[in-house]
Write a protein that holds these residues in place. Structure first.
Motif, PDB file in Angstrom:
ATOM      1  N   VAL A  96       0.863  -1.185   0.000  1.00 15.30           N
ATOM      2  CA  VAL A  96       0.000   0.000   0.000  1.00 15.30           C
ATOM      3  C   VAL A  96       0.900   1.235   0.000  1.00 15.30           C
ATOM      4  CG1 VAL A  96      -1.853  -1.188   1.209  1.00 15.30           C
ATOM      5  CG2 VAL A  96      -0.130   0.065   2.535  1.00 15.30           C
ATOM      6  N   LYS A  97       0.301   2.380  -0.232  1.00 12.01           N
ATOM      7  CA  LYS A  97       1.106   3.603  -0.297  1.00 12.01           C
ATOM      8  C   LYS A  97       1.727   3.930   1.055  1.00 12.01           C
ATOM      9  CE  LYS A  97       0.793   8.486  -1.680  1.00 12.01           C
ATOM     10  NZ  LYS A  97      -0.144   9.534  -2.187  1.00 12.01           N
ATOM     11  N   LYS A  98       0.871   3.988   2.099  1.00 10.26           N
ATOM     12  CA  LYS A  98       1.386   4.383   3.404  1.00 10.26           C
ATOM     13  C   LYS A  98       0.356   4.105   4.498  1.00 10.26           C
ATOM     14  CE  LYS A  98       3.511   8.387   5.715  1.00 10.26           C
ATOM     15  NZ  LYS A  98       3.814   9.839   5.595  1.00 10.26           N
ATOM     16  N   VAL A  99       0.842   3.762   5.673  1.00 10.39           N
ATOM     17  CA  VAL A  99      -0.011   3.757   6.863  1.00 10.39           C
ATOM     18  C   VAL A  99       0.084   5.162   7.450  1.00 10.39           C
ATOM     19  CG1 VAL A  99      -0.385   2.824   9.179  1.00 10.39           C
ATOM     20  CG2 VAL A  99       0.337   1.303   7.318  1.00 10.39           C
ATOM     21  N   VAL A 100      -0.995   5.935   7.309  1.00  6.28           N
ATOM     22  CA  VAL A 100      -0.935   7.354   7.669  1.00  6.28           C
ATOM     23  C   VAL A 100      -1.329   7.621   9.120  1.00  6.28           C
ATOM     24  CG1 VAL A 100      -1.290   8.187   5.318  1.00  6.28           C
ATOM     25  CG2 VAL A 100      -3.290   7.727   6.790  1.00  6.28           C
ATOM     26  N   TYR A 101      -1.987   6.640   9.731  1.00  9.19           N
ATOM     27  CA  TYR A 101      -2.475   6.835  11.103  1.00  9.19           C
ATOM     28  C   TYR A 101      -2.529   5.472  11.765  1.00  9.19           C
ATOM     29  CZ  TYR A 101      -5.717   8.364  14.860  1.00  9.19           C
ATOM     30  OH  TYR A 101      -6.320   8.659  16.061  1.00  9.19           O
ATOM     31  N   GLU A 102      -1.901   5.333  12.936  1.00  9.27           N
ATOM     32  CA  GLU A 102      -1.867   4.041  13.625  1.00  9.27           C
ATOM     33  C   GLU A 102      -1.967   4.263  15.126  1.00  9.27           C
ATOM     34  OE1 GLU A 102       0.650  -0.141  13.590  1.00  9.27           O
ATOM     35  OE2 GLU A 102       1.453   1.610  12.559  1.00  9.27           O
ATOM     36  N   GLN A 103      -3.015   3.709  15.715  1.00  9.66           N
ATOM     37  CA  GLN A 103      -3.272   3.878  17.137  1.00  9.66           C
ATOM     38  C   GLN A 103      -3.792   2.575  17.733  1.00  9.66           C
ATOM     39  OE1 GLN A 103      -3.073   6.845  19.130  1.00  9.66           O
ATOM     40  NE2 GLN A 103      -1.903   7.675  17.404  1.00  9.66           N
ATOM     41  N   SER A 104      -3.702   2.457  19.054  1.00 10.00           N
ATOM     42  CA  SER A 104      -4.317   1.332  19.758  1.00 10.00           C
ATOM     43  C   SER A 104      -5.770   1.659  20.069  1.00 10.00           C
ATOM     44  CB  SER A 104      -3.575   1.051  21.064  1.00 10.00           C
ATOM     45  OG  SER A 104      -4.318   0.141  21.860  1.00 10.00           O
ATOM     46  N   GLY A 105      -6.643   0.730  19.749  1.00  7.89           N
ATOM     47  CA  GLY A 105      -8.047   0.852  20.139  1.00  7.89           C
ATOM     48  C   GLY A 105      -8.331   0.179  21.461  1.00  7.89           C
ATOM     49  N   GLU A 106      -7.296  -0.434  22.055  1.00  8.13           N
ATOM     50  CA  GLU A 106      -7.367  -1.030  23.397  1.00  8.13           C
ATOM     51  C   GLU A 106      -8.397  -2.159  23.503  1.00  8.13           C
ATOM     52  OE1 GLU A 106      -7.887   2.074  26.294  1.00  8.13           O
ATOM     53  OE2 GLU A 106      -6.393   3.350  25.328  1.00  8.13           O
ATOM     54  N   TRP A 107      -8.777  -2.731  22.370  1.00 11.14           N
ATOM     55  CA  TRP A 107      -9.841  -3.758  22.309  1.00 11.14           C
ATOM     56  C   TRP A 107     -11.187  -3.194  22.758  1.00 11.14           C
ATOM     57  CZ3 TRP A 107      -7.943  -6.737  19.090  1.00 11.14           C
ATOM     58  CH2 TRP A 107      -6.773  -7.469  19.238  1.00 11.14           C
ATOM     59  N   LYS A 108     -11.349  -1.883  22.763  1.00  9.09           N
ATOM     60  CA  LYS A 108     -12.596  -1.266  23.212  1.00  9.09           C
ATOM     61  C   LYS A 108     -13.273  -0.555  22.046  1.00  9.09           C
ATOM     62  CE  LYS A 108     -10.777  -0.509  27.869  1.00  9.09           C
ATOM     63  NZ  LYS A 108     -10.352   0.500  28.868  1.00  9.09           N
ATOM     64  N   PRO A 109     -14.487  -0.962  21.687  1.00  4.34           N
ATOM     65  CA  PRO A 109     -15.181  -0.308  20.575  1.00  4.34           C
ATOM     66  C   PRO A 109     -15.307   1.197  20.737  1.00  4.34           C
ATOM     67  CG  PRO A 109     -16.294  -2.354  21.146  1.00  4.34           C
ATOM     68  CD  PRO A 109     -15.242  -2.137  22.190  1.00  4.34           C
ATOM     69  N   MET A 132     -14.169  -3.751  17.524  1.00  4.80           N
ATOM     70  CA  MET A 132     -13.714  -2.410  17.147  1.00  4.80           C
ATOM     71  C   MET A 132     -14.141  -2.068  15.727  1.00  4.80           C
ATOM     72  SD  MET A 132      -9.973  -2.008  18.983  1.00  4.80           S
ATOM     73  CE  MET A 132      -9.134  -3.111  17.855  1.00  4.80           C
ATOM     74  N   ALA A 133     -14.133  -3.058  14.842  1.00  3.08           N
ATOM     75  CA  ALA A 133     -14.533  -2.807  13.451  1.00  3.08           C
ATOM     76  C   ALA A 133     -15.968  -2.295  13.381  1.00  3.08           C
ATOM     77  CB  ALA A 133     -14.381  -4.086  12.618  1.00  3.08           C
ATOM     78  N   GLY A 134     -16.848  -2.857  14.218  1.00  2.00           N
ATOM     79  CA  GLY A 134     -18.237  -2.400  14.223  1.00  2.00           C
ATOM     80  C   GLY A 134     -18.357  -0.933  14.567  1.00  2.00           C
ATOM     81  N   ALA A 135     -17.620  -0.505  15.590  1.00  2.00           N
ATOM     82  CA  ALA A 135     -17.650   0.906  15.991  1.00  2.00           C
ATOM     83  C   ALA A 135     -17.025   1.790  14.922  1.00  2.00           C
ATOM     84  CB  ALA A 135     -16.907   1.071  17.321  1.00  2.00           C
ATOM     85  N   ILE A 136     -15.962   1.311  14.291  1.00  2.00           N
ATOM     86  CA  ILE A 136     -15.296   2.068  13.222  1.00  2.00           C
ATOM     87  C   ILE A 136     -16.245   2.271  12.044  1.00  2.00           C
ATOM     88  CG2 ILE A 136     -13.485   1.871  11.452  1.00  2.00           C
ATOM     89  CD1 ILE A 136     -11.794   0.479  13.718  1.00  2.00           C
ATOM     90  N   ILE A 137     -16.932   1.209  11.666  1.00  2.00           N
ATOM     91  CA  ILE A 137     -17.856   1.282  10.529  1.00  2.00           C
ATOM     92  C   ILE A 137     -18.993   2.265  10.829  1.00  2.00           C
ATOM     93  CG2 ILE A 137     -19.584  -0.058   9.252  1.00  2.00           C
ATOM     94  CD1 ILE A 137     -17.526  -2.430   9.470  1.00  2.00           C
ATOM     95  N   THR A 138     -19.480   2.252  12.055  1.00  2.00           N
ATOM     96  CA  THR A 138     -20.537   3.203  12.440  1.00  2.00           C
ATOM     97  C   THR A 138     -20.069   4.644  12.265  1.00  2.00           C
ATOM     98  OG1 THR A 138     -21.515   1.658  14.025  1.00  2.00           O
ATOM     99  CG2 THR A 138     -21.988   3.995  14.357  1.00  2.00           C
ATOM    100  N   GLN A 139     -18.847   4.937  12.704  1.00  2.00           N
ATOM    101  CA  GLN A 139     -18.305   6.285  12.564  1.00  2.00           C
ATOM    102  C   GLN A 139     -18.084   6.659  11.098  1.00  2.00           C
ATOM    103  OE1 GLN A 139     -17.698   8.663  14.927  1.00  2.00           O
ATOM    104  NE2 GLN A 139     -18.701   7.296  16.380  1.00  2.00           N
TER     105      GLN A 139
END
Length: 364
Positions: free
Chosen positions: A198-211, A240-247
């Motif tokens: 891929v071109k680049k990972v522009v943002y990388e953070q821990s979601g702490e396993w919490k949605p 976490m994917a569920g919460a991400i998709i909602t946002q």
């Protein structure tokens, strides 16, 4: 000796004998009721949380309990869930030891914090089976999946979901809790598959396993990079994917998002086209392997009959291990994976809200 004296002696002897028998009975009762003797047929089961993933209550616990019962009819499982608290799990662990449990299956909420617990348990003759996460300390055996391979499959699936757009794609990564050694392996494996593709990972953070945390982090990424600033999101698990998709939906963004755990809601999101993939780690063989290891340890049998390989933790080397193979689940292979294995029936997935999508996907 006159009659009165004789009656007094006999009566005194009888009282003395009765007190002696009562004392023996009480001591015997204490021994029988003691933790060290009373729980030699008990196996402790400590699972980490029940908020970000439904798997522990829906699959891991019942599969472990059923397999223990099948292998040892008079054994019992003493279960507790840490509900996302390392301190609570430590209390639960200490309680099991105080009760005299001889084997504990431990899925550590914070695997880095367990070294002293597991050492204390080992010093008291208590065996620990590290389940899913490799707890620190002298564990007797470990059962999980090849977790770097899990991350690698996640990264590959995200690249495939992007298709021809992958080479020019900016990626957002929401990783698992940094206290979880598995999260580091997922991250490492994902980077192995993504870096250079891929071109680049522009943002990388821990979601702490919490949605909720994952939702906040993706919100920050949207604010920082805008609606068109990234083309896909790596999420370390389905909760976490569920919460991400909602946002993302709220912001009007439609990009590939993947997860892990093959939760029912995630499979439904895949059918609906909201989530691109999940990673299916077959819970039944994982749970049954843990149960078999625990029963073997309880009965003094060799764990190497089940754990045919070894693994090193941060604190110990050569731990007997059994590592299982994960699978990618996409819309194209739902029927051949989670349905074929009996994890879900088509009717579980294809509720009224998803009936049309299931029909379109050929799931029936």
């Amino acid at each position: 000796m006159n009659a009165m004296t004789r009656r007094l002696v006999i009566g005194t002897a009888a009282v003395s004998m009765a007190l002696s028998m009562a004392a023996c009975g009480k001591a015997g009762g204490d021994k029988k009721d003691s933790a060290s003797a009373g729980d030699t047929k008990s196996i402790g089961l400590l699972l980490p949380e029940n908020a970000s993933s439904t798997r522990y209550e829906s699959f891991d616990r019942p599969f472990i309990e059923a397999k223990v019962k099948a292998l040892c009819a008079d054994c019992k499982v003493q279960y507790s869930n840490a509900e996302g608290s390392a301190a609570k799990q430590k209390q639960q662990f200490d309680t099991l030891i105080a009760q005299g449990v001889k084997v504990i299956i431990l899925d550590a909420f914070d695997a880095k914090s367990t070294q002293s617990w597991v050492k204390e348990a080992a010093d008291k003759g208590v065996k620990v089976v590290a389940y899913d996460r490799l707890a620190t300390g002298p564990v007797s055996a470990y059962v999980s999946f090849d977790n770097e391979k899990v991350g690698e499959l996640q990264g590959q699936a995200l690249v495939e979901a992007l298709g021809a757009k992958a080479a020019d794609a900016n990626i957002v990564m929401i990783n698992g809790d940094e206290a979880d050694p598995n999260a580091a392996k997922f991250k490492s494996g994902a980077h192995k598959a993504l870096d250079g593709k891929v071109k680049k990972v522009v943002y990388e953070q821990s979601g702490e396993w919490k949605p909720t945390v994952a939702g906040q982090k993706i919100g920050a990424a949207i604010t920082q990079f805008g609606k068109d600033g990234f083309q896909a999101v790596y999420s370390a698990n389905d909760g976490m994917a569920g919460a991400i998709i909602t946002q993302l939906k709220s912001a009007g963004i439609a990009v590939p998002v993947g997860g892990q755990d093959a939760g029912l809601d995630a499979v439904q999101r895949i059918v609906a086209g909201d989530q691109s993939y999940t990673i299916y780690k077959a819970y039944k063989p994982l749970a049954e392997s843990a149960a078999e290891l625990a029963v073997n340890l309880l009965q003094g049998k060799d764990v190497k009959a089940v754990a045919s390989s070894t693994i090193d933790s941060d604190t110990d080397k050569g731990i007997p291990a059994k590592l299982l193979d994960p699978k990618v689940v996409t819309k194209a292979n739902i029927a051949d994976t989670v349905i074929a294995d009996g994890l879900y029936k088509a009717t579980d997935i294809c509720t009224s809200d998803f009936a049309a999508a299931c029909t379109a996907a050929g799931i029936k």
